[in-house]
Design an enzyme around this catalytic site. Structure first.
Site, mmCIF file in Angstrom:
data_model
loop_
_atom_site.group_PDB
_atom_site.id
_atom_site.type_symbol
_atom_site.label_atom_id
_atom_site.label_comp_id
_atom_site.label_asym_id
_atom_site.label_seq_id
_atom_site.Cartn_x
_atom_site.Cartn_y
_atom_site.Cartn_z
ATOM 1 C CG PHE A 134 -1.975 0.941 1.309
ATOM 2 C CD1 PHE A 134 -3.149 0.721 0.606
ATOM 3 C CD2 PHE A 134 -1.846 2.092 2.063
ATOM 4 C CE1 PHE A 134 -4.181 1.651 0.659
ATOM 5 C CE2 PHE A 134 -2.877 3.020 2.118
ATOM 6 C CZ PHE A 134 -4.049 2.793 1.412
ATOM 7 C CG ASP A 211 -0.414 -2.086 7.288
ATOM 8 O OD1 ASP A 211 -1.537 -2.382 7.749
ATOM 9 O OD2 ASP A 211 -0.161 -0.993 6.745
ATOM 10 C CE1 TYR A 234 -9.607 2.963 6.530
ATOM 11 C CE2 TYR A 234 -8.683 4.035 8.467
ATOM 12 C CZ TYR A 234 -8.559 3.625 7.148
ATOM 13 O OH TYR A 234 -7.398 3.869 6.474
ATOM 14 C CE LYS A 235 -8.165 0.054 4.798
ATOM 15 N NZ LYS A 235 -6.726 -0.026 4.550
ATOM 16 N NE ARG A 381 -10.026 -3.530 -2.486
ATOM 17 C CZ ARG A 381 -9.465 -2.651 -1.662
ATOM 18 N NH1 ARG A 381 -8.156 -2.707 -1.433
ATOM 19 N NH2 ARG A 381 -10.168 -1.713 -1.088
HETATM 20 C C1 PLP Z 1 -5.978 1.202 4.475
HETATM 21 C C2 PLP Z 1 -4.521 1.002 4.676
HETATM 22 C C3 PLP Z 1 -3.747 1.986 5.309
HETATM 23 C C4 PLP Z 1 -4.380 3.292 5.717
HETATM 24 O O1 PLP Z 1 -3.572 4.083 6.477
HETATM 25 P P1 PLP Z 1 -4.206 5.409 7.137
HETATM 26 O O2 PLP Z 1 -3.123 6.008 7.882
HETATM 27 O O3 PLP Z 1 -5.382 4.957 7.951
HETATM 28 O O4 PLP Z 1 -4.701 6.261 6.000
HETATM 29 C C5 PLP Z 1 -2.400 1.728 5.511
HETATM 30 N N1 PLP Z 1 -1.835 0.563 5.105
HETATM 31 C C6 PLP Z 1 -2.561 -0.392 4.478
HETATM 32 C C7 PLP Z 1 -1.899 -1.663 4.057
HETATM 33 C C8 PLP Z 1 -3.914 -0.194 4.232
HETATM 34 O O5 PLP Z 1 -4.626 -1.117 3.611
#
Ligand code: PLP
Length: 421
Positions: A134, A211, A234-235, A381
């Site tokens: 990401f 992560d 939040y996911k 997705r």
């Molecule tokens: C959604 C996601 C993030 C989001 O990071 P924020 O700091 O909440 O914006 C980070 N890493 C991964 C792998 C994600 O899927």
């Protein structure tokens, strides 16, 4: 070939089916519209649905704790981040009490733990991350490397199949301080082997910072085998837009690690207001400033729902839902290629399908009430959320997509992308 009634039978036998009513639906007053034209939300891995209990929980914190209790409510609020962290640790992440803290964003937590991990490996000057991770993870690794004069080695993990241990072996040596990896790849859903990767890195003296953003609340995670982790709420944990993230630090490592953002919420004897920063013992040393109390109250509700359902049952249903999607796509969507691992044991709860006009397909789907995500370069997705996605939703979504593809209906949509995809 799985028929619609096969999907309905899977729903009838689903032990998690009652959890759907614990979430707000799309009908009037948040009821569930089960009609043929209903919206089918397959983006719970981007923003989870609103639990029905959340508005009341927030109203209570607002009206009673803030409205009536005012500053006196800090007596309870001050331990909220660690309390919700404990619920997450025990109920969802396979960690021990005192190992998880709800705080900041995933990006900020990555920065804190990355810096702490580097300092715990003095003399080492290499960071490893995946070329396909990401963006925020890759950007933070690059930024910290620049700040500290370190080198970045990118792992050439496979875009669809994820990380093979051999890819990691190729970049590990005695110069590597920290490896940053996603447990579930955001694009393909490929699930890495947390135990094997952590062990391999430890053999070379390196720390792995996991992560868990697409993993927490979707797959079984055994953090007892890990050293450092961060992730979103939040996911799959349904904590709401911008909900604070979490961080995990193995208990035995905590007092040897220091994070760079020396805020008063991480300080020993916080209310002594002493002259110099000294980190408090335990997980709270990874806190920074005044926590988002309202947002954390919403996280607490979401985490409790997943813990009540049981993460093993949630993960099993995620595999079954994505298995159905893959089987139906094989039969009905030969024009799209599966861009995720075929073996459910190697996936999280989402799968991607590749097509040269993926962005146009995504727009056509949204117009027909199916909400997936477009992901670069050419993937649609589909995120299943085992607490509220039904098998029949997957069946109907594939059917609507097949109708679009068969009629070339997507060609009427612009190829140009919008800002948020
Ligand atoms: C959604 C996601 C993030 C989001 O990071 P924020 O700091 O909440 O914006 C980070 N890493 C991964 C792998 C994600 O899927």
């Amino acid at each position: 070939m799985a028929t619609r009634s096969d999907a309905q039978q899977l729903d009838a036998a689903d032990p998690l089916a009652p959890f759907r009513d614990r979430f707000t639906g799309d009908g009037p007053d948040g009821s569930w519209d089960d009609g043929p034209d209903r919206r089918i939300y397959l983006d719970g891995n981007s923003l989870g649905r609103l639990p029905r209990a959340t508005p009341a929980a927030l109203a209570r914190v607002v009206q009673e704790e803030w409205g009536q209790g005012l500053v006196g409510s800090w007596a309870g609020w001050v331990s909220q981040a660690a309390r919700v962290g404990d619920a997450l640790a025990g109920g969802v992440l396979g960690a021990r009490p005192g190992e998880v803290l709800v705080s900041d964003s995933t990006s900020v937590n990555l920065y804190k733990l990355l810096r702490a991990g580097i300092d715990a490996r003095p003399g080492r000057d290499v960071l490893v991350c995946s070329a396909d991770d990401f963006p925020t993870d890759r950007y933070l690794v690059a930024g910290v490397a620049q700040e500290r004069g370190l080198e970045v080695r990118e792992l050439a993990s496979h875009v669809d199949e994820g990380l093979a241990l051999g890819d990691l072996v190729a970049v590990l040596d005695e110069r590597v301080a920290v490896v940053v990896l996603s447990l579930v790849a955001y694009r393909s859903g490929a699930l890495a082997d947390l135990v094997a990767v952590t062990e391999l890195a430890r053999e070379h003296g390196a720390l792995v910072l996991w992560d868990l953003s697409h993993a927490a609340g979707a797959v079984e995670v055994d953090l007892s085998a890990a050293d450092l982790a961060v992730g979103c709420t939040y996911k799959h944990l349904n904590g709401g837009p911008g909900a604070p993230a979490f961080l995990y630090v193995r208990r035995e490592l905590q007092d040897g690690l220091r994070q760079p953002l020396q805020g008063w919420f991480g300080a020993r004897d916080q209310f002594d207001m002493g002259p110099a920063y000294e980190p408090v013992d335990g997980i709270e040393r990874f806190a920074v400033g005044t926590p988002p109390v309202l947002a954390t109250a919403a996280v607490e509700v979401g985490v409790a729902l997943t813990a009540e359902a049981g993460i093993a049952a949630v993960a099993a249903k995620g595999r079954a839902l994505t298995d159905l999607l893959v089987a139906l796509a094989d039969e009905r969507l030969p024009q799209l290629r599966l861009a995720s691992p075929r073996d459910a044991a190697r996936r999280g709860a989402h799968v991607s399908l590749e097509h040269p006009q993926a962005w146009q397909l995504t727009q056509a789907l949204v117009d027909r009430g199916v909400v997936p995500d477009f992901r670069t370069p050419d993937r649609v997705r589909f995120g299943t959320a085992p607490l509220y996605t039904r098998f029949v939703d997957v069946w109907d979504a594939v059917e609507r997509l097949a109708e679009i593809v068969d009629a070339d209906a997507h060609l009427g949509y612009p190829a140009e992308r919008s800002r948020v995809t």
